[in-house]
Design a protein around this motif. Sequence first.
Motif, PDB file in Angstrom:
ATOM      1  N   UNK A  72      -0.591  -9.308   6.781  1.00 46.55           N
ATOM      2  CA  UNK A  72      -0.928  -8.639   5.640  1.00 46.55           C
ATOM      3  C   UNK A  72      -0.896  -9.323   4.330  1.00 46.55           C
ATOM      4  N   UNK A  73       0.028 -10.010   4.235  1.00 43.42           N
ATOM      5  CA  UNK A  73       0.314 -11.241   3.205  1.00 43.42           C
ATOM      6  C   UNK A  73      -0.798 -12.099   3.010  1.00 43.42           C
TER       7      UNK A  73
ATOM      8  N   UNK B 139     -11.246   8.664   5.380  1.00 43.35           N
ATOM      9  CA  UNK B 139     -11.416   9.597   4.282  1.00 43.35           C
ATOM     10  C   UNK B 139      -9.903  10.104   3.878  1.00 43.35           C
ATOM     11  N   UNK B 140      -8.859  10.125   5.057  1.00 41.00           N
ATOM     12  CA  UNK B 140      -7.709  10.550   4.807  1.00 41.00           C
ATOM     13  C   UNK B 140      -6.994   9.858   3.719  1.00 41.00           C
ATOM     14  N   UNK B 141      -6.763   8.605   3.704  1.00 40.34           N
ATOM     15  CA  UNK B 141      -6.092   7.824   2.697  1.00 40.34           C
ATOM     16  C   UNK B 141      -6.918   7.018   1.751  1.00 40.34           C
ATOM     17  N   UNK B 142      -8.312   7.013   1.875  1.00 40.08           N
ATOM     18  CA  UNK B 142      -8.999   6.406   0.938  1.00 40.08           C
ATOM     19  C   UNK B 142      -9.193   4.707   1.351  1.00 40.08           C
ATOM     20  N   UNK B 143      -8.739   4.494   2.485  1.00 40.08           N
ATOM     21  CA  UNK B 143      -8.818   2.932   2.679  1.00 40.08           C
ATOM     22  C   UNK B 143     -10.395   2.689   2.995  1.00 40.08           C
TER      23      UNK B 143
ATOM     24  N   UNK C 190      -6.582  -1.885   2.030  1.00 38.60           N
ATOM     25  CA  UNK C 190      -5.792  -1.075   3.098  1.00 38.60           C
ATOM     26  C   UNK C 190      -4.478  -1.174   3.127  1.00 38.60           C
ATOM     27  N   UNK C 191      -3.775  -0.397   3.906  1.00 42.58           N
ATOM     28  CA  UNK C 191      -2.236  -0.622   4.044  1.00 42.58           C
ATOM     29  C   UNK C 191      -2.167  -1.779   5.097  1.00 42.58           C
ATOM     30  N   UNK C 192      -0.856  -2.196   5.225  1.00 40.70           N
ATOM     31  CA  UNK C 192      -0.442  -3.216   5.876  1.00 40.70           C
ATOM     32  C   UNK C 192      -0.897  -3.144   7.298  1.00 40.70           C
ATOM     33  N   UNK C 193      -0.804  -2.062   8.119  1.00 42.16           N
ATOM     34  CA  UNK C 193      -1.401  -1.870   9.386  1.00 42.16           C
ATOM     35  C   UNK C 193      -2.831  -2.095   9.361  1.00 42.16           C
TER      36      UNK C 193
ATOM     37  N   UNK D  39       0.796  -1.195  -0.004  1.00 45.78           N
ATOM     38  CA  UNK D  39      -0.168  -0.126   0.085  1.00 45.78           C
ATOM     39  C   UNK D  39       1.185   1.124  -0.340  1.00 45.78           C
TER      40      UNK D  39
ATOM     41  N   UNK E 239      -0.664   7.303  11.592  1.00 44.87           N
ATOM     42  CA  UNK E 239      -1.064   5.873  11.083  1.00 44.87           C
ATOM     43  C   UNK E 239      -1.821   5.231  12.111  1.00 44.87           C
TER      44      UNK E 239
ATOM     45  N   UNK F 150       2.412   2.581   3.307  1.00 49.56           N
ATOM     46  CA  UNK F 150       3.229   1.696   3.687  1.00 49.56           C
ATOM     47  C   UNK F 150       4.566   2.110   3.136  1.00 49.56           C
TER      48      UNK F 150
END
Lengths: 411, 148
Positions: B16-17, B37-41, B63-66, A348, B123, A351
């Motif tokens: 995450x994987x 809304x900040x990151x679009x996740x 979404x991101x890994x977190x 992402x 984050x 990240x």
Amino acid sequence: MSDSQGTYDVEAVRSRFPIFSREVHGKPLCYLDSGASAQQPDVVIDTVSQLHSDQYSNVHRGVHTLSMESTQLYDGAREKVRAYLNANSLKEIIFTRGATESVNLVAQSYARPKLQAGDEILITHMEHHSNIVPWQLVCEQTGAVLKVVPINDRGELEMDAFYELLSERTKLVGLVHISNALGTVNPIEEVIESAHAKGIPVLVDGAQGAPHAPVDVQALDVDFYVFSGHKLYGPTGIGVLYGKESLLEAMPPYQGGGDMILSVRFEGTEYNTLPYRFEAGTPNISGAVGLGRAIDFVNEIGIEAIAVHEDALVAYATEQLSAIEEVTIIGTAEHRAGLVSFVIEGVHPHDIGTMLDSYGIAIRAGHHCAQPVMERFGIAATARASFGMYSTREEVDRLVDAVKKVIGMFA
Amino acid sequence: MDGMRELYQQVILDHNKNPRNYGAMENPDSFAHGNNPLCGDTIDVFLRIGNGIVEAVQFEGAGCAICTSSASMMTEALTGKSEAEAEALFKSFHHALTDVAEPDDVPLGKLAVLLGVKDYPVRVKCATLAWHTFEAALKRVKNDVSTE
């Protein structure tokens, strides 16, 4: 700032930006986020500081020395902007808070009184939200309809569609000079010429254009051109609306207050002449003066030389990043400037951004206030490396090395 | 770089994987959509509840890994918990991420690996998105119950 061979001396340019003496997470700052805000050279910082310590007062109508000096500097900055854009007259340069406010001013003062239900505003699929939402607002207010020129898979305007969408219902065309999400340089000359052939005025969003390409508003014959100071090595909170005098002259004021009036009586108010009619309230004096000095600095280096330098970096970064299997460049238009947008398979962009930061590398990760562009490419976000006059090949190398490490970590 | 290993621990990278309990649930008892809304996740959380017990939790989203690993670990942590236990865990996780300590906080267990995100304030929302969405889905069940 060229060396004896006449080549671009990026280290000399870079040495003028104090920010590069700092470290981030123990590494020298690698600043690849100029597309969001460019750093400021020493002369801009010093000029703004000197204004505050030596000359500061409110502008216009003051009879004392400091007010006259501040007024001279403020109006002097307007002349520098005029010359930078090669506008015909100082009356055509309106100081605003930024490109966003400039677009809103045109939407509310130029478009709104003219628009009727069924009229159309034509924009493109690659606009920044600031060149979408003001038009949506004015469409809601008037019953006009927003039309959008599509883009192809490379991130270029579909010109055939543009010609089809351009009709007698179109009352204004708004498009971005250089896309902040894709780097695409749009054929604004062609767009302006064909719109004018049908009597339609054109607004160009130059937020990324003014810092990366020479702009001659008279040669372009553009009707409105907007940009922000902080992307042109100047302070935040200051921007510019260029408008043709004949158009501005016919527009009602955008906001009411001080400075935009000649006389105020309860029976009625007489508005000031251009450009002051559109500058209600005490203006951003230090912002304007700082922007003026930033323009002087850009002129000392030469905007053409800056553009050549940045184009080489865009080409180099594209080549280096493309060579990495997991990386996909988003926006591969034939004419691009200022930035490279990319995604990494399985990682992402946030990240990527957090991890690059740990190497002292500042990039932007997200939708870049261009969600329709993200949607067009079927992604939520990209990582974007954007360049300035001070960016170096070594910084691109650091970016590429760090991207490989990101892949190593997340793969 | 050490900071990165602290943030992106092996457990997080693994979730995450290979996110657990990933995908839409057929006929869930409740469902909620969450977005940042900040990151679009965006994330969808699906619940199956029986006799006040969270029988199954699934999620789907980009979404991101977190965000993804937090969602994945959440589904494992909540399965089999009573509604009250799930609420307590949500609150305790939220407290830990925002540096608040309350007397009735419960141990976080494996979820503690996510606490490295505290050093990256922008984050933190990535780690809490799935949990807030779960909370919304759970409230919906209760509201449905209370209107009967």
